[in-house]
Write an enzyme that holds these catalytic residues in place. Structure first.
Site, PDB file in Angstrom:
ATOM      1  N   ASP A  22      69.007 -33.593 -71.341  1.00 13.93           N
ATOM      2  CA  ASP A  22      69.759 -34.033 -70.159  1.00 13.93           C
ATOM      3  C   ASP A  22      70.735 -35.153 -70.518  1.00 13.93           C
ATOM      4  O   ASP A  22      70.517 -35.908 -71.453  1.00 13.93           O
ATOM      5  CB  ASP A  22      68.769 -34.507 -69.087  1.00 13.93           C
ATOM      6  CG  ASP A  22      69.412 -34.584 -67.707  1.00 13.93           C
ATOM      7  OD1 ASP A  22      70.454 -33.924 -67.494  1.00 13.93           O
ATOM      8  OD2 ASP A  22      68.882 -35.305 -66.845  1.00 13.93           O
ATOM      9  N   GLY A  23      71.819 -35.237 -69.754  1.00 20.90           N
ATOM     10  CA  GLY A  23      72.732 -36.375 -69.872  1.00 20.90           C
ATOM     11  C   GLY A  23      74.087 -36.065 -70.493  1.00 20.90           C
ATOM     12  O   GLY A  23      74.876 -36.985 -70.730  1.00 20.90           O
ATOM     13  N   ASN A  24      74.366 -34.793 -70.727  1.00 17.35           N
ATOM     14  CA  ASN A  24      75.675 -34.441 -71.324  1.00 17.35           C
ATOM     15  C   ASN A  24      76.837 -34.869 -70.433  1.00 17.35           C
ATOM     16  O   ASN A  24      77.846 -35.398 -70.897  1.00 17.35           O
ATOM     17  CB  ASN A  24      75.790 -32.919 -71.527  1.00 17.35           C
ATOM     18  CG  ASN A  24      74.801 -32.392 -72.536  1.00 17.35           C
ATOM     19  OD1 ASN A  24      74.131 -33.170 -73.207  1.00 17.35           O
ATOM     20  ND2 ASN A  24      74.705 -31.072 -72.639  1.00 17.35           N
ATOM     21  N   ASN A  70      71.161 -24.499 -62.289  1.00 17.20           N
ATOM     22  CA  ASN A  70      72.453 -24.834 -62.885  1.00 17.20           C
ATOM     23  C   ASN A  70      73.534 -23.785 -62.588  1.00 17.20           C
ATOM     24  O   ASN A  70      74.728 -24.060 -62.714  1.00 17.20           O
ATOM     25  CB  ASN A  70      72.334 -25.023 -64.416  1.00 17.20           C
ATOM     26  CG  ASN A  70      71.569 -26.272 -64.828  1.00 17.20           C
ATOM     27  OD1 ASN A  70      70.923 -26.294 -65.878  1.00 17.20           O
ATOM     28  ND2 ASN A  70      71.616 -27.328 -64.018  1.00 17.20           N
ATOM     29  N   ILE A 197      60.687 -33.440 -63.773  1.00 19.77           N
ATOM     30  CA  ILE A 197      60.427 -32.224 -64.556  1.00 19.77           C
ATOM     31  C   ILE A 197      61.499 -31.161 -64.289  1.00 19.77           C
ATOM     32  O   ILE A 197      61.705 -30.256 -65.100  1.00 19.77           O
ATOM     33  CB  ILE A 197      59.022 -31.655 -64.230  1.00 19.77           C
ATOM     34  CG1 ILE A 197      57.925 -32.723 -64.394  1.00 19.77           C
ATOM     35  CG2 ILE A 197      58.688 -30.435 -65.058  1.00 19.77           C
ATOM     36  CD1 ILE A 197      57.546 -33.062 -65.801  1.00 19.77           C
ATOM     37  N   SER A 198      62.160 -31.235 -63.133  1.00 13.97           N
ATOM     38  CA  SER A 198      63.254 -30.317 -62.795  1.00 13.97           C
ATOM     39  C   SER A 198      62.922 -28.837 -63.048  1.00 13.97           C
ATOM     40  O   SER A 198      63.695 -28.117 -63.690  1.00 13.97           O
ATOM     41  CB  SER A 198      64.531 -30.713 -63.543  1.00 13.97           C
ATOM     42  OG  SER A 198      64.938 -32.020 -63.185  1.00 13.97           O
TER      43      SER A 198
END
Ligand code: IPE
Ligand code: IPE
Ligand code: MG
EC number: 2.5.1.-
Length: 253
Positions: A22-24, A70, A197-198
């Site tokens: 995560d975090g792009n 997504n 946890i998504s």
């Protein structure tokens, strides 16, 4: 780096590490760039972590690359991600072969555009006889999708008389999950500072150790993976038992 590696007890490695990459987007935004720029750089982290995992001797590495949810992102981002996926699959196939890595995929791949599906199928076929590390890409994956799908298939088999519903247990359900070939992850890492946890491996992470780091995925490197494993090795995994019971059986990993 060598110092970090020496701190890792090779006899107590997790067999299976799962990562929410995560975090792009935030990484790119902080640099005044488009989110896709972040995804592009995230690929370099994937390469580095796969290499680090192989060097350590992990048996299974699962990477959450794209969730069911997504698909609802802006079309430009979704198509950019699909392009990155296809391009890199092809580019990395020789590296996977050289390192004896077997590519696996979990998720609703029917949803992927045809060129992505085809590219994926080629690499899956090309690496299917490799018996080194299993690299499991979670693509168009969500745990709720997986569980609903499993329940549906079990229902069909019950109706067809193949399963007696009275005999359904953990093993039955596990056999219908897309992870049926893999052990549960012992360690789950999420980058970029979110503590959630998504919709990732909800059933399989039941007893996983969770490790959260602020490092954004495009900055995540082998060193960060090793730090997570060292942290993992310092924990006591009790599986519902007491500390004393563990001392007597000598099992904590
Ligand atoms: C992870 O980075 C990659 C995918 C979900 C495809 P994000 O794109 O979620 O980046 P942030 O969380 O918005 O920073
Ligand atoms: C989880 O990240 C999915 C992947 C890393 C592929 P998200 O960025 O989609 O999750 P949320 O929206 O922060 O929960
Ligand atoms: Mg995110």
């Amino acid at each position: 780096m060598q110092e970090l590696i020496e701190k890792i007890d090779k006899s107590r490695l997790p067999k299976h590490v799962a990562i929410i990459m995560d975090g792009n987007g935030r990484w790119a935004k902080e640099k005044g760039q488009d989110r896709l720029y972040g995804h592009f750089h995230g690929v370099e982290s994937v390469r580095n972590i796969v290499e680090g995992a192989v060097e350590l001797g992990l048996e299974y590495l699962t990477l959450y690359a794209f969730s069911t949810e997504n698909w609802d992102r802006p079309a430009h981002e979704v198509s950019g991600l699909m392009e990155l996926l296809v391009e890199n699959m092809k580019k990395e196939a020789p590296v996977l072969k050289k390192n004896n890595i077997r590519l696996r995929v979990i998720g609703d791949t029917e949803m992927l555009p045809e060129h992505a599906r085809n590219g994926l199928a080629e690499v899956l076929a090309e690496t299917k006889d490799n018996n080194g590390m299993n690299l499991i890409m979670a693509l168009s994956y969500s745990s709720r999708w997986e569980l609903v799908n499993a329940v549906k298939k079990i229902g069909i088999d019950v109706a067809a008389g193949k399963i007696n519903p009275e005999t359904i247990n953990n093993e039955t359900l596990e056999a219908y999950l897309s992870t049926s070939d893999f052990p549960d992850p012992e360690l789950m890492i999420r980058t970029s500072g979110e503590f959630r946890i998504s919709n990732f491996l909800l059933y399989q992470l039941a007893y996983a150790e969770l490790y959260f780091t602020d490092v954004r995925w495009p900055d995540f490197r082998k060193k960060n993976l090793y730090e997570a494993i060292i942290d993992f090795q310092g924990r006591e995994r009790r599986f519902g038992k007491t500390s004393d019971q563990l001392l007597h059986t000598g099992v904590s990993h």
